[in-house]
Enzyme design. Structure first.
Site, PDB file in Angstrom:
ATOM      1  N   LYS A  22      37.418 -64.205   0.716  1.00  0.00           N
ATOM      2  CA  LYS A  22      38.516 -63.170   0.947  1.00  0.00           C
ATOM      3  C   LYS A  22      38.764 -62.355  -0.387  1.00  0.00           C
ATOM      4  CE  LYS A  22      43.003 -64.251   0.169  1.00  0.00           C
ATOM      5  NZ  LYS A  22      43.918 -63.588  -0.887  1.00  0.00           N
ATOM      6  N   ASN A  23      38.680 -62.868  -1.501  1.00  0.00           N
ATOM      7  CA  ASN A  23      39.191 -62.389  -2.771  1.00  0.00           C
ATOM      8  C   ASN A  23      37.894 -61.626  -3.304  1.00  0.00           C
ATOM      9  OD1 ASN A  23      41.607 -63.199  -2.481  1.00  0.00           O
ATOM     10  ND2 ASN A  23      41.432 -64.989  -4.090  1.00  0.00           N
ATOM     11  N   CYS A 116      55.728 -61.286  -4.148  1.00  0.00           N
ATOM     12  CA  CYS A 116      55.755 -62.141  -3.005  1.00  0.00           C
ATOM     13  C   CYS A 116      56.245 -63.525  -3.296  1.00  0.00           C
ATOM     14  CB  CYS A 116      54.095 -62.299  -2.517  1.00  0.00           C
ATOM     15  SG  CYS A 116      53.053 -62.959  -3.828  1.00  0.00           S
ATOM     16  N   ARG A 121      54.627 -60.479  -9.600  1.00  0.00           N
ATOM     17  CA  ARG A 121      53.284 -60.076  -9.493  1.00  0.00           C
ATOM     18  C   ARG A 121      53.458 -58.371  -9.827  1.00  0.00           C
ATOM     19  NH1 ARG A 121      49.997 -62.346  -4.557  1.00  0.00           N
ATOM     20  NH2 ARG A 121      48.353 -62.051  -6.102  1.00  0.00           N
ATOM     21  N   ASP A 305      44.529 -70.690  -7.070  1.00  0.00           N
ATOM     22  CA  ASP A 305      44.524 -70.942  -5.537  1.00  0.00           C
ATOM     23  C   ASP A 305      44.163 -72.411  -4.952  1.00  0.00           C
ATOM     24  OD1 ASP A 305      42.913 -67.452  -5.491  1.00  0.00           O
ATOM     25  OD2 ASP A 305      45.115 -68.256  -5.968  1.00  0.00           O
ATOM     26  N   ARG A 397      46.079 -65.142   6.979  1.00  0.00           N
ATOM     27  CA  ARG A 397      45.716 -64.102   6.066  1.00  0.00           C
ATOM     28  C   ARG A 397      44.569 -64.485   5.409  1.00  0.00           C
ATOM     29  NH1 ARG A 397      49.490 -63.544   1.531  1.00  0.00           N
ATOM     30  NH2 ARG A 397      47.694 -62.644   0.952  1.00  0.00           N
TER      31      ARG A 397
HETATM   32  C1  EPZ Z   1      43.912 -62.389  -7.510  1.00  0.00           C
HETATM   33  O1  EPZ Z   1      45.456 -61.796  -7.415  1.00  0.00           O
HETATM   34  C2  EPZ Z   1      43.635 -63.144  -6.144  1.00  0.00           C
HETATM   35  N1  EPZ Z   1      43.885 -62.228  -5.113  1.00  0.00           N
HETATM   36  C3  EPZ Z   1      44.803 -64.206  -6.211  1.00  0.00           C
HETATM   37  O2  EPZ Z   1      44.258 -64.809  -4.829  1.00  0.00           O
HETATM   38  C4  EPZ Z   1      44.383 -65.128  -7.312  1.00  0.00           C
HETATM   39  O3  EPZ Z   1      45.442 -66.303  -7.196  1.00  0.00           O
HETATM   40  C5  EPZ Z   1      44.503 -64.455  -8.731  1.00  0.00           C
HETATM   41  O4  EPZ Z   1      43.519 -63.350  -8.677  1.00  0.00           O
HETATM   42  C6  EPZ Z   1      44.439 -65.135  -9.687  1.00  0.00           C
HETATM   43  O5  EPZ Z   1      43.093 -66.088  -9.656  1.00  0.00           O
HETATM   44  C7  EPZ Z   1      42.729 -61.303  -4.675  1.00  0.00           C
HETATM   45  O6  EPZ Z   1      41.930 -61.199  -5.277  1.00  0.00           O
HETATM   46  C8  EPZ Z   1      42.933 -60.525  -3.554  1.00  0.00           C
HETATM   47  P1  EPZ Z   1      46.010 -61.465 -11.232  1.00  0.00           P
HETATM   48  P2  EPZ Z   1      45.789 -60.933  -8.547  1.00  0.00           P
HETATM   49  O7  EPZ Z   1      46.264 -59.858 -11.478  1.00  0.00           O
HETATM   50  O8  EPZ Z   1      44.866 -59.962  -8.876  1.00  0.00           O
HETATM   51  C9  EPZ Z   1      50.220 -61.414 -13.877  1.00  0.00           C
HETATM   52  C10 EPZ Z   1      44.896 -66.030  -3.168  1.00  0.00           C
HETATM   53  O9  EPZ Z   1      45.677 -67.047  -2.727  1.00  0.00           O
HETATM   54  N2  EPZ Z   1      49.869 -59.611 -13.588  1.00  0.00           N
HETATM   55  O10 EPZ Z   1      44.967 -62.271 -12.032  1.00  0.00           O
HETATM   56  O11 EPZ Z   1      47.087 -60.157  -7.891  1.00  0.00           O
HETATM   57  C11 EPZ Z   1      50.425 -61.801 -12.292  1.00  0.00           C
HETATM   58  O12 EPZ Z   1      51.869 -61.474 -12.037  1.00  0.00           O
HETATM   59  C12 EPZ Z   1      45.533 -65.098  -4.000  1.00  0.00           C
HETATM   60  O13 EPZ Z   1      43.838 -65.962  -2.441  1.00  0.00           O
HETATM   61  C13 EPZ Z   1      50.776 -58.849 -14.416  1.00  0.00           C
HETATM   62  O14 EPZ Z   1      51.668 -59.681 -14.968  1.00  0.00           O
HETATM   63  O15 EPZ Z   1      46.031 -61.706  -9.764  1.00  0.00           O
HETATM   64  C14 EPZ Z   1      50.065 -63.298 -12.368  1.00  0.00           C
HETATM   65  O16 EPZ Z   1      51.089 -63.981 -12.797  1.00  0.00           O
HETATM   66  C15 EPZ Z   1      46.701 -65.528  -4.446  1.00  0.00           C
HETATM   67  N3  EPZ Z   1      50.636 -57.652 -14.608  1.00  0.00           N
HETATM   68  C16 EPZ Z   1      48.801 -63.184 -13.215  1.00  0.00           C
HETATM   69  O17 EPZ Z   1      48.829 -62.045 -14.190  1.00  0.00           O
HETATM   70  C17 EPZ Z   1      49.645 -56.892 -13.585  1.00  0.00           C
HETATM   71  O18 EPZ Z   1      49.459 -55.831 -13.793  1.00  0.00           O
HETATM   72  C18 EPZ Z   1      47.504 -63.218 -12.559  1.00  0.00           C
HETATM   73  O19 EPZ Z   1      47.575 -62.022 -11.797  1.00  0.00           O
HETATM   74  C19 EPZ Z   1      48.624 -57.947 -12.957  1.00  0.00           C
HETATM   75  C20 EPZ Z   1      48.838 -59.349 -12.915  1.00  0.00           C
END
Ligand code: EPZ
Length: 419
Positions: A22-23, A116, A121, A305, A397
């Site tokens: 998915k990711n 969410c 996020r 995850d 999802r």
């Molecule tokens: C991706 O989300 C994945 N989703 C998530 O999978 C996964 O948990 C996550 O990466 C971490 O591996 C997809 O790829 C579609 P991040 P993403 O940006 O990109 C903070 C699942 O269950 N952050 O690495 O949103 C954020 O709040 C989903 O399959 C900021 O603060 O993850 C979080 O605490 C859930 N500012 C941390 O960084 C930003 O601009 C990691 O987020 C961006 C992120």
């Protein structure tokens, strides 16, 4: 509203082929917008988030078809650069379209993606990176408008955000110069996105390391065909299901190097893991042992995850287990539902402290997010009696027919439509 009826205590046995990730599918489908052409993307999982992404791509002017696990998209007539707010609110990953629309059209307008159940996020790292790359970014209420092109040079992420890395990789295609993205995420899905971008003729290198180099400028129409990498999180979830229900299974289309940290923890808990090429066999332990302390980290650390699924498993382990969630600021939605089933879990700050072994009893529980919902399904496989998991649209999802896969392994699980 569909729900799952699960009967616990039935060991899982058999074989299952892991599907596409998915990711990886979501950023790759977004990236297709960056290049005019016909793109055929195989092993694309039939999940809710991909269907939302298809809705967005069509709203921008793309022509799509989705047969089985093959997603075809013709991006020749991309004419819009605004992602509608009501669609953005359905799925946070639509933020990826900022980068690909900037690469294709030099402008993009998105609605600030909502938070969410697993945290606020924000997208500040995305925005800061775009500004460092030379883009103009204006915020009007909940709308974010970007324009310009990458001027080349270095951009450094304050945190290895997966989405920000992917967004900036795509935005960097807009300029003629070389952009170096530093302190970027190293997930296998980022390597897969690079693979797709190179198949489209883009010059990208370094994914999987902390520094990715992108040289933009090429505008020719290119057709492409690509096969999405296997879903390491789906694999970890099914392997956890075997450990939860007991039994033994072989999973095809999964390489152990994509999930080393997960397999190490499962072995610490008593599982026997054997890998051969791109298949992994797992034999559940008679008695689950506590892994002691586990912390979630960016790849190659233990994936966030897989954290909810691990919490469920640890209810079956003797003694105290501490699982620390370092990636998201609130990802323990499954805790109260597991307590309803008999678990003993305390949350202290970023830590979930699980006191086992507590036999679980079947109950009516509610999924609140994707992986928390999967954790409740595993609890149902462990519990005595019947468990009903409601609001399984969260699970749909990100898992293609989770019930069918578990049934294939002998699990007693049925999807019903509840009133
Ligand atoms: C991706 O989300 C994945 N989703 C998530 O999978 C996964 O948990 C996550 O990466 C971490 O591996 C997809 O790829 C579609 P991040 P993403 O940006 O990109 C903070 C699942 O269950 N952050 O690495 O949103 C954020 O709040 C989903 O399959 C900021 O603060 O993850 C979080 O605490 C859930 N500012 C941390 O960084 C930003 O601009 C990691 O987020 C961006 C992120």
């Amino acid at each position: 509203m569909d729900c799952y009826h699960i009967r616990g205590g039935v060991p899982l046995r058999g074989e299952y082929r892991i599907k596409g990730a998915k990711n990886s599918a979501l950023p790759i489908l977004a990236a297709a917008v960056a290049r005019s052409g016909k793109h055929e993307i195989h092993d694309c999982p039939r999940i809710g988030d991909v269907l939302v992404m298809e809705e967005i791509l069509k709203s921008l002017g793309a022509v799509t078809s989705f047969e089985g696990n093959c997603f075809s998209i013709d991006t020749e007539n991309i004419e819009k650069t605004l992602v509608p707010g009501e669609i953005m609110s359905k799925m946070r990953s639509s933020v990826f379209l900022m980068g690909s629309l900037l690469a294709r059209c030099g402008e993009a307008t998105i609605h600030r993606p909502g938070g969410c159940r697993i945290g606020k996020r924000p997208i500040d790292i995305h925005i800061e990176g775009l500004k460092q790359m030379g883009f103009t970014v204006e915020t009007h209420d909940e709308e974010i408008r970007c324009s310009g092109k990458a001027r080349g040079g270095r951009v450094r992420l304050t945190y290895p955000s997966v989405g920000a890395t992917e967004n900036l990789m795509m935005a960097a295609l807009s300029g003629e110069e070389e952009t170096v993205i530093e302190n970027c995420a190293r997930e296998p899905e980022i390597v897969d996105l690079q693979g797709f971008m190179r198949t489209c003729g883009f010059d990208v290198a370094g994914a999987g390391t902390g520094s990715i180099v992108v040289r933009g400028g090429d505008r020719r129409r290119t057709d492409s065909m690509y096969f999405i990498v296997e879903d390491r999180i789906e694999a970890a979830t099914y392997m956890a299901a075997v450990m939860a229900a007991k039994g033994q299974a072989v999973f095809h289309n999964i390489r152990c190097e994509l999930m080393k940290e997960v397999l190490k923890v499962y072995e610490r808990m008593g599982a026997v893991v054997r890998s051969f090429g791109n298949a992994i066999e797992i034999i559940a332990p008679e008695r689950i042992k506590s892994p002691g302390f586990v912390v979630t980290e960016p790849f190659p650390g233990f994936p966030t995850d897989c954290q909810p699924q691990l919490v469920t498993l640890c209810t079956g382990a003797g003694g105290l287990t501490t699982i620390r969630e370092e990636v998201f600021d609130s990802r323990f939605t499954h805790k109260k539902e597991l307590i309803k089933m008999g678990a003993n879990i305390e949350i202290c700050g970023k830590n979930a402290i699980i006191k086992g072994k507590t036999p679980l009893r079947g109950a009516e529980v509610y999924a609140a997010d994707l992986r928390g919902g999967a954790a409740l399904v595993l609890a149902g496989l462990m519990a005595e009696g019947e468990t009903v998991v409601k609001d399984i649209y969260h699970i749909d999802r990100g898992y293609e027919n989770l019930d069918e896969g578990l049934k294939q392994l002998g699990g007693i699980i049925e999807r019903r439509t509840s009133d």
